[in-house]
Write a protein that holds these residues in place. Sequence first.
Motif, PDB file in Angstrom:
ATOM      1  N   GLY A   1       0.766  -1.229   0.000  1.00  0.00           N
ATOM      2  CA  GLY A   1       0.000   0.000   0.000  1.00  0.00           C
ATOM      3  C   GLY A   1       0.799   1.281   0.000  1.00  0.00           C
ATOM      4  O   GLY A   1       0.271   2.323  -0.334  1.00  0.00           O
ATOM      5  N   GLY A   2       2.058   1.263   0.391  1.00  0.00           N
ATOM      6  CA  GLY A   2       2.856   2.478   0.456  1.00  0.00           C
ATOM      7  C   GLY A   2       3.508   2.806  -0.879  1.00  0.00           C
ATOM      8  O   GLY A   2       3.546   1.992  -1.801  1.00  0.00           O
ATOM      9  N   MET A   3       4.028   4.033  -0.984  1.00  0.00           N
ATOM     10  CA  MET A   3       4.643   4.498  -2.225  1.00  0.00           C
ATOM     11  C   MET A   3       6.112   4.837  -2.025  1.00  0.00           C
ATOM     12  O   MET A   3       6.510   5.348  -0.971  1.00  0.00           O
ATOM     13  N   VAL A   4       6.918   4.578  -3.064  1.00  0.00           N
ATOM     14  CA  VAL A   4       8.327   4.966  -3.080  1.00  0.00           C
ATOM     15  C   VAL A   4       8.632   5.607  -4.423  1.00  0.00           C
ATOM     16  O   VAL A   4       7.972   5.344  -5.430  1.00  0.00           O
ATOM     17  N   SER A   5       9.654   6.468  -4.433  1.00  0.00           N
ATOM     18  CA  SER A   5      10.063   7.082  -5.691  1.00  0.00           C
ATOM     19  C   SER A   5      10.718   6.046  -6.595  1.00  0.00           C
ATOM     20  O   SER A   5      11.561   5.249  -6.156  1.00  0.00           O
ATOM     21  N   ASP A   6      10.358   6.076  -7.872  1.00  0.00           N
ATOM     22  CA  ASP A   6      10.936   5.143  -8.842  1.00  0.00           C
ATOM     23  C   ASP A   6      12.415   5.424  -9.075  1.00  0.00           C
ATOM     24  O   ASP A   6      13.111   4.605  -9.680  1.00  0.00           O
ATOM     25  N   ALA A   7      12.900   6.564  -8.576  1.00  0.00           N
ATOM     26  CA  ALA A   7      14.323   6.894  -8.717  1.00  0.00           C
ATOM     27  C   ALA A   7      15.215   5.924  -7.961  1.00  0.00           C
ATOM     28  O   ALA A   7      16.424   5.868  -8.202  1.00  0.00           O
ATOM     29  N   TYR A   8      14.631   5.147  -7.056  1.00  0.00           N
ATOM     30  CA  TYR A   8      15.403   4.188  -6.262  1.00  0.00           C
ATOM     31  C   TYR A   8      14.982   2.733  -6.518  1.00  0.00           C
ATOM     32  O   TYR A   8      15.326   1.857  -5.738  1.00  0.00           O
ATOM     33  N   VAL A   9      14.245   2.491  -7.587  1.00  0.00           N
ATOM     34  CA  VAL A   9      13.744   1.148  -7.860  1.00  0.00           C
ATOM     35  C   VAL A   9      14.233   0.675  -9.221  1.00  0.00           C
ATOM     36  O   VAL A   9      13.961   1.322 -10.245  1.00  0.00           O
ATOM     37  N   HIS A  10      14.950  -0.434  -9.226  1.00  0.00           N
ATOM     38  CA  HIS A  10      15.405  -1.026 -10.490  1.00  0.00           C
ATOM     39  C   HIS A  10      14.312  -1.927 -11.040  1.00  0.00           C
ATOM     40  O   HIS A  10      13.929  -2.915 -10.420  1.00  0.00           O
ATOM     41  N   THR A  11      13.776  -1.548 -12.194  1.00  0.00           N
ATOM     42  CA  THR A  11      12.728  -2.337 -12.841  1.00  0.00           C
ATOM     43  C   THR A  11      13.146  -2.832 -14.220  1.00  0.00           C
ATOM     44  O   THR A  11      12.398  -3.545 -14.873  1.00  0.00           O
TER      45      THR A  11
END
Length: 254
Positions: A103-113
């Motif tokens: 349910g929480g949100m994080v910035s995609d700047a720190y997520v490797h997809t």
Amino acid sequence: MWKIVDVVRGRPRGPVAAVTAAALSVVLIGAVPGTAYAYADSATGTINTSGAALSVRSGPGTGYAAWRTVSDGSTVTLLCQTTGQSVTGTYGTTTLWDLLSNGGMVSDAYVHTGSDGQVVNSCAYVGDEPSSKANPRSANGAIDWAFQRYRSTAYENLCLAFVAQAYGWGGSGWNTAEIGGDWESSHGYLNSSGIPPRGALVWYHNSVGTGHVAISLGEGKVIGTSVGGGVGVAGYLDHGSYRGWSVAYLPAAW
């Protein structure tokens, strides 16, 4: 037009005289601007902060409540993505924010997809409530207020007051969530189909006849009371006797 990368599996790259449609294996990675594109329903990513834990927030910006953290190197599931505050991180600068499976949100700047852009569907938001009784807080503001009370036991048996106060009111003006759900239903606001959009009120019957209500986080999650004895996150069908969802319209609120 679509940009096509890679071509025929098992063959060297280079001129190909003719291939059948069945032989092609392509990756579509872009579309004409303004053209609708359906992304994946979910995706896996890896948190990369070069060491520090990353705050999981209640909305798409650093001004929203950080209700927990996720460790560097953790594998996370992305349910949807939305635009928000611009953040510069491990993977550059972006306004893209990811809703995680809790349910929480994080910035995609720190997520490797594996991509610099969007990889899952956009987060859905509920339509505005009627202007005759606009809520003091927005959907993200209400969700932020709710997350600030995560695991609080002070609102047990006060689910309706909880959602009304989350949206900025002193109270809902209804005695029970069952009465509130009945009003939404009789006035055409209750929807029984589709996953409740982010910010919607999600209504339930219960065994004692007082009903229950929570706030949708979108993508099948809600935040509300009576989750393990306090405020928490649950699936929208985890409570029994689901009635449906409505816009966050509280006509009797004060």
